[in-house]
Design a protein around this motif. Structure first.
Motif, PDB file in Angstrom:
ATOM      1  N   LEU A  61       0.752  -1.255  -0.186  1.00  0.00           N
ATOM      2  CA  LEU A  61      -0.082  -0.226  -0.082  1.00  0.00           C
ATOM      3  C   LEU A  61       0.992   1.336   0.165  1.00  0.00           C
ATOM      4  O   LEU A  61       0.514   2.100  -0.861  1.00  0.00           O
ATOM      5  CB  LEU A  61      -1.199   0.189   1.051  1.00  0.00           C
ATOM      6  N   HIS A  62       1.324   0.933   0.298  1.00  0.00           N
ATOM      7  CA  HIS A  62       2.224   2.501   1.261  1.00  0.00           C
ATOM      8  C   HIS A  62       3.368   3.308  -0.151  1.00  0.00           C
ATOM      9  O   HIS A  62       3.600   4.363  -0.530  1.00  0.00           O
ATOM     10  CB  HIS A  62       3.812   2.451   2.217  1.00  0.00           C
ATOM     11  N   PHE A  63       4.118   1.761  -0.673  1.00  0.00           N
ATOM     12  CA  PHE A  63       4.596   1.960  -2.068  1.00  0.00           C
ATOM     13  C   PHE A  63       4.448   2.369  -3.473  1.00  0.00           C
ATOM     14  O   PHE A  63       4.317   2.037  -4.440  1.00  0.00           O
ATOM     15  CB  PHE A  63       5.709   1.590  -2.122  1.00  0.00           C
ATOM     16  N   TRP A 302      -2.111   5.760  -0.246  1.00  0.00           N
ATOM     17  CA  TRP A 302      -2.127   4.155  -0.638  1.00  0.00           C
ATOM     18  C   TRP A 302      -3.341   4.570  -1.891  1.00  0.00           C
ATOM     19  O   TRP A 302      -2.859   3.234  -3.057  1.00  0.00           O
ATOM     20  CB  TRP A 302      -3.227   3.691   0.166  1.00  0.00           C
ATOM     21  N   LYS A 303      -4.025   5.981  -2.262  1.00  0.00           N
ATOM     22  CA  LYS A 303      -4.598   5.747  -3.323  1.00  0.00           C
ATOM     23  C   LYS A 303      -5.300   4.606  -3.897  1.00  0.00           C
ATOM     24  O   LYS A 303      -5.199   4.353  -5.339  1.00  0.00           O
ATOM     25  CB  LYS A 303      -3.263   6.013  -4.800  1.00  0.00           C
ATOM     26  N   VAL A 304      -6.215   4.262  -3.158  1.00  0.00           N
ATOM     27  CA  VAL A 304      -7.367   3.268  -2.930  1.00  0.00           C
ATOM     28  C   VAL A 304      -8.596   4.353  -3.616  1.00  0.00           C
ATOM     29  O   VAL A 304      -8.497   4.960  -2.173  1.00  0.00           O
ATOM     30  CB  VAL A 304      -7.149   2.147  -1.626  1.00  0.00           C
ATOM     31  N   ALA A 311      -7.678  -2.715  -5.159  1.00  0.00           N
ATOM     32  CA  ALA A 311      -6.282  -2.357  -4.070  1.00  0.00           C
ATOM     33  C   ALA A 311      -6.148  -2.340  -2.697  1.00  0.00           C
ATOM     34  O   ALA A 311      -5.686  -1.769  -2.432  1.00  0.00           O
ATOM     35  CB  ALA A 311      -6.052  -0.638  -5.175  1.00  0.00           C
ATOM     36  N   VAL A 312      -7.459  -2.902  -2.230  1.00  0.00           N
ATOM     37  CA  VAL A 312      -7.841  -2.350  -0.837  1.00  0.00           C
ATOM     38  C   VAL A 312      -7.293  -3.636  -0.054  1.00  0.00           C
ATOM     39  O   VAL A 312      -7.164  -3.761   0.799  1.00  0.00           O
ATOM     40  CB  VAL A 312      -9.013  -2.690  -0.599  1.00  0.00           C
ATOM     41  N   LEU A 313      -7.034  -4.539  -1.314  1.00  0.00           N
ATOM     42  CA  LEU A 313      -6.253  -6.383  -0.416  1.00  0.00           C
ATOM     43  C   LEU A 313      -5.601  -6.216   0.369  1.00  0.00           C
ATOM     44  O   LEU A 313      -5.618  -6.456   1.882  1.00  0.00           O
ATOM     45  CB  LEU A 313      -6.119  -7.330  -1.673  1.00  0.00           C
ATOM     46  N   PRO A 314      -4.982  -5.497   0.259  1.00  0.00           N
ATOM     47  CA  PRO A 314      -3.705  -5.599   0.982  1.00  0.00           C
ATOM     48  C   PRO A 314      -4.157  -4.940   2.537  1.00  0.00           C
ATOM     49  O   PRO A 314      -3.261  -6.066   3.786  1.00  0.00           O
ATOM     50  CB  PRO A 314      -2.578  -4.548   1.239  1.00  0.00           C
ATOM     51  N   LEU A 315      -4.482  -4.361   2.939  1.00  0.00           N
ATOM     52  CA  LEU A 315      -5.291  -3.808   3.909  1.00  0.00           C
ATOM     53  C   LEU A 315      -6.511  -4.880   4.494  1.00  0.00           C
ATOM     54  O   LEU A 315      -6.327  -5.182   5.165  1.00  0.00           O
ATOM     55  CB  LEU A 315      -6.415  -2.353   4.100  1.00  0.00           C
ATOM     56  N   PHE A 316      -7.146  -5.429   3.549  1.00  0.00           N
ATOM     57  CA  PHE A 316      -7.799  -6.469   4.266  1.00  0.00           C
ATOM     58  C   PHE A 316      -6.622  -7.669   4.926  1.00  0.00           C
ATOM     59  O   PHE A 316      -7.346  -8.216   5.952  1.00  0.00           O
ATOM     60  CB  PHE A 316      -8.662  -7.181   3.199  1.00  0.00           C
TER      61      PHE A 316
END
Length: 420
Positions: A61-63, A302-304, A311-316
């Motif tokens: 997310l961060h990068f 994060w530009k989600v 793109a939210v999957l890493p947060l999930f």
């Protein structure tokens, strides 16, 4: 009644506690220390594995990698479900690669350090690649279904998402014995003989629709003894591994198979799926509640686009890692309760308490044999070896008069030979 029976057995010369300690003495000295160290090290692996998962997914997310994969997928299709499936491919590959050093340590080097693996690095890597391919096929399908309910039910997707994951879990239980397990091991019918007939007789006595017993070549992976009743409906099968046949006498094998038959008779597979449906509800509620709040705080970085953006999957994934760590006592206890029930059933079905106790000590090669009550609740998905042996000896005390004379005494088995 139980206390009275045990007291009567003790008065007649059978001491439950002495019998239990006799079995526990089979694993002692360096072997006991190694078993305890291996199992207790797993407690820390839970924590470090969670922290690494959070770190890797935060980096995606961060990068901006996750946002770029989502944009790439959206450029190639306007169909939301296909966008999700395309996004899933680089996500699964990248996380597998980033976590590969940890996976190599935990699943290869550590297993060899404790003498618990028979695989060379090439064989181990082949299995990992096979698992990755399965993930690349199944993962996008699951994610496409979950993100579909997120788009269609923005206020209640946590409820429907839990249902989708439960459905996939049930479907996996149905298909795994036929399509997934054979990717890793060979399954062949057990050779004709008295032991096979006795196992099938136990199964048929419990109305299990099984006409064969299968043997897996698990010795290529390790020397661990194991057996299971797997599948749902038409895919139901009884399986034991070749280590069990090679290392355990017939009375122990019958005891293990009685336990596994208990899982089927007691409907543990459907019950486990139902229990984990409740776990999934807790998990998806946490995702539904936390994700929008974290996105609101970090959206610019994060530009989600939102929770419907793949793109939210890493947060999930990061939230899931933390929630499942916190739920460890619940998930372990759900499984352990079923195992305790199957232990009791198996003792009644096989009537081999000493065989069951001896196999429990063999499992002590990689499971801690004695633990405090809280430790067992939090970290054990099976009863500790001490509790399993004690249950077997209590069963023996209650049924002492029904056993053949040669099986009534306290057995004092020799210590297990050291592992090479």
């Amino acid at each position: 009644m139980i206390t009275h029976s045990i007291a009567a057995a003790t008065a007649s010369g059978f001491d439950v506690e002495a019998a239990t300690r006799a079995y526990l003495a089979m694993v002692q000295g360096p072997a006991r220390a190694r078993s305890d160290a291996y199992f207790e090290g797993g407690y820390w692996l839970l924590l470090w594995g969670t922290l690494l998962s959070v770190l890797v997914n935060w980096a995606l997310l961060h990068f901006g990698w996750s946002a770029r994969w989502s944009a790439w997928a959206s450029r190639r299709t306007a169909r939301p479900w296909l966008r999700t499936m395309l996004y899933a491919l680089p996500y699964i590959l990248a996380t597998s690669l980033l976590l590969l050093p940890w996976t190599i340590y935990t699943d290869f080097f550590r297993e060899h350090q404790y003498g618990l693996s028979n695989l060379g690095f090439g064989g181990w890597a082949t299995q990992e690649v096979t698992s990755l391919i399965v993930s690349l096929v199944v993962g996008p399908l699951i994610l496409a279904a979950i993100f579909a309910v997120i788009r269609r039910a923005p206020r209640s997707w946590w409820l429907w998402g839990a249902g989708v994951l439960t459905a996939f879990t049930a479907f996996g239980a149905l298909l795994s014995p036929v399509f997934i397990a054979p990717l890793f091991n060979d399954f062949t019918p057990m050779q004709q003989g008295p032991l096979r007939d006795q196992i099938l007789a136990m199964a048929h006595a419990q109305h299990i629709p099984a006409d064969n017993v299968y043997v897996s070549n698990a010795s290529k992976q390790s020397d661990r003894v194991s057996a299971n009743v797997s599948g749902l409906g038409p895919t139901i099968r009884i399986t034991l591994n070749d280590n069990l046949l090679r290392r355990v006498p017939p009375e122990g094998i019958k005891a293990v198979m009685g336990h596994e038959i208990g899982h089927y008779v007691l409907n543990h597979i459907p019950r486990l799926i139902a229990a984990f449906a409740a776990i999934f509800l807790v998990l998806f509620f946490a995702l539904w509640w936390l994700s929008p709040r974290l996105l609101e705080r970090h959206r610019a970085r994060w530009k989600v686009e939102g929770v419907a953006d793949p793109a939210v999957l890493p947060l999930f994934a990061a939230i899931t890692a933390v929630v499942m760590l916190l739920l460890t006592p619940a998930t372990k206890s759900i499984i352990r309760v079923n195992e305790i029930e199957a232990d009791a059933f198996g003792l009644d079905a096989a009537r081999e308490p000493d065989g069951f106790a001896a196999v429990s000590m063999m499992l002590g090669e990689y499971r801690k044999l004695e633990a405090g009550p809280l430790e067992e609740i939090v970290f054990f998905d099976h009863p500790s070896g001490a509790n399993r042996v004690r249950m077997a000896m209590e069963w023996k005390a209650r049924h002492l008069a029904e056993l053949p004379p040669e099986k009534r005494a306290i057995v004092r088995p020799a210590p297990l030979p050291p592992k090479d």
